[in-house]
Design a protein around this motif. Structure first.
Motif, mmCIF file in Angstrom:
data_model
loop_
_atom_site.group_PDB
_atom_site.id
_atom_site.type_symbol
_atom_site.label_atom_id
_atom_site.label_comp_id
_atom_site.label_asym_id
_atom_site.label_seq_id
_atom_site.Cartn_x
_atom_site.Cartn_y
_atom_site.Cartn_z
ATOM 1 N N TYR A 27 0.717 -1.336 0.396
ATOM 2 C CA TYR A 27 0.058 0.257 -0.052
ATOM 3 C C TYR A 27 0.660 0.861 0.212
ATOM 4 O O TYR A 27 0.127 1.711 -0.923
ATOM 5 C CB TYR A 27 -1.136 0.087 0.650
ATOM 6 C CG TYR A 27 -1.688 1.175 1.036
ATOM 7 C CD1 TYR A 27 -3.118 1.009 0.475
ATOM 8 C CD2 TYR A 27 -1.840 2.396 1.908
ATOM 9 C CE1 TYR A 27 -4.310 1.970 -0.081
ATOM 10 C CE2 TYR A 27 -2.901 3.310 1.786
ATOM 11 C CZ TYR A 27 -3.919 2.999 1.300
ATOM 12 O OH TYR A 27 -4.737 4.136 0.965
ATOM 13 N N GLU A 28 2.473 1.113 0.692
ATOM 14 C CA GLU A 28 2.914 2.657 1.167
ATOM 15 C C GLU A 28 3.615 2.520 -0.094
ATOM 16 O O GLU A 28 3.236 3.788 -1.083
ATOM 17 C CB GLU A 28 3.840 2.122 1.584
ATOM 18 C CG GLU A 28 2.652 2.974 3.708
ATOM 19 C CD GLU A 28 3.828 2.263 4.510
ATOM 20 O OE1 GLU A 28 5.216 1.773 4.773
ATOM 21 O OE2 GLU A 28 3.345 2.423 5.635
ATOM 22 N N GLN A 29 3.962 1.443 -0.897
ATOM 23 C CA GLN A 29 4.939 1.657 -1.869
ATOM 24 C C GLN A 29 3.872 2.034 -3.136
ATOM 25 O O GLN A 29 4.680 2.989 -4.308
ATOM 26 C CB GLN A 29 5.569 0.631 -2.372
ATOM 27 C CG GLN A 29 7.136 -0.154 -1.277
ATOM 28 C CD GLN A 29 7.741 -1.013 -1.763
ATOM 29 O OE1 GLN A 29 7.298 -1.134 -2.634
ATOM 30 N NE2 GLN A 29 8.725 -1.164 -0.845
ATOM 31 N N THR A 30 2.115 1.322 -3.329
ATOM 32 C CA THR A 30 2.024 1.999 -4.169
ATOM 33 C C THR A 30 1.266 3.434 -4.010
ATOM 34 O O THR A 30 0.505 3.740 -4.603
ATOM 35 C CB THR A 30 0.589 1.166 -4.751
ATOM 36 O OG1 THR A 30 0.224 0.534 -3.573
ATOM 37 C CG2 THR A 30 1.630 0.170 -5.212
ATOM 38 N N ASN A 31 1.614 4.034 -2.701
ATOM 39 C CA ASN A 31 0.960 5.690 -2.482
ATOM 40 C C ASN A 31 -0.462 5.052 -2.472
ATOM 41 O O ASN A 31 -1.284 6.470 -2.700
ATOM 42 C CB ASN A 31 1.902 6.894 -3.393
ATOM 43 C CG ASN A 31 2.813 7.058 -3.590
ATOM 44 O OD1 ASN A 31 3.235 7.251 -1.654
ATOM 45 N ND2 ASN A 31 3.530 7.533 -3.694
ATOM 46 N N GLY A 32 -1.136 4.359 -2.339
ATOM 47 C CA GLY A 32 -2.247 4.108 -1.926
ATOM 48 C C GLY A 32 -3.218 3.562 -3.513
ATOM 49 O O GLY A 32 -4.482 3.538 -3.382
ATOM 50 N N ALA A 33 -2.192 3.744 -4.332
ATOM 51 C CA ALA A 33 -2.865 3.696 -6.191
ATOM 52 C C ALA A 33 -3.059 1.854 -6.193
ATOM 53 O O ALA A 33 -3.498 2.078 -7.285
ATOM 54 C CB ALA A 33 -1.903 4.347 -6.642
#
Length: 84
Positions: A27-33
């Motif tokens: 989640y963090e590495q995709t910035n929630g995307a």
């Protein structure tokens, strides 16, 4: 003893560990995307934990289990179907 077995197949903490770490990291590495999470399975702990973490944060995330023909899970499913 020199070794310790975490016994991921019978360890109920497996799912929780992936919820608290792997899911959070994705989640963090995709910035929630993140919109989809696709993986193959062995113990089921990773998909359960990651799926829970992602869907708790974003309910419309699609979680998909890819089950290759030679996987352990596929063999278990086939045995169950053939045994019925």
């Amino acid at each position: 003893e020199l070794y310790y077995s975490v016994d991921q197949y019978n360890n109920l903490d497996n799912k929780d560990a992936h919820c608290d770490s792997t899911g959070k990291e994705i989640y963090e590495q995709t910035n929630g995307a993140v919109s989809h999470f696709v993986m193959s399975s062995s113990t089921g702990g990773t998909i359960q934990g990651v799926g829970k973490n992602l869907r708790d944060k974003k309910s419309n995330v699609t979680v998909v289990l890819s089950n290759p023909e030679k996987s352990r899970l596929h063999g278990l499913l086939l045995n169950r179907i053939e045994g019925e």
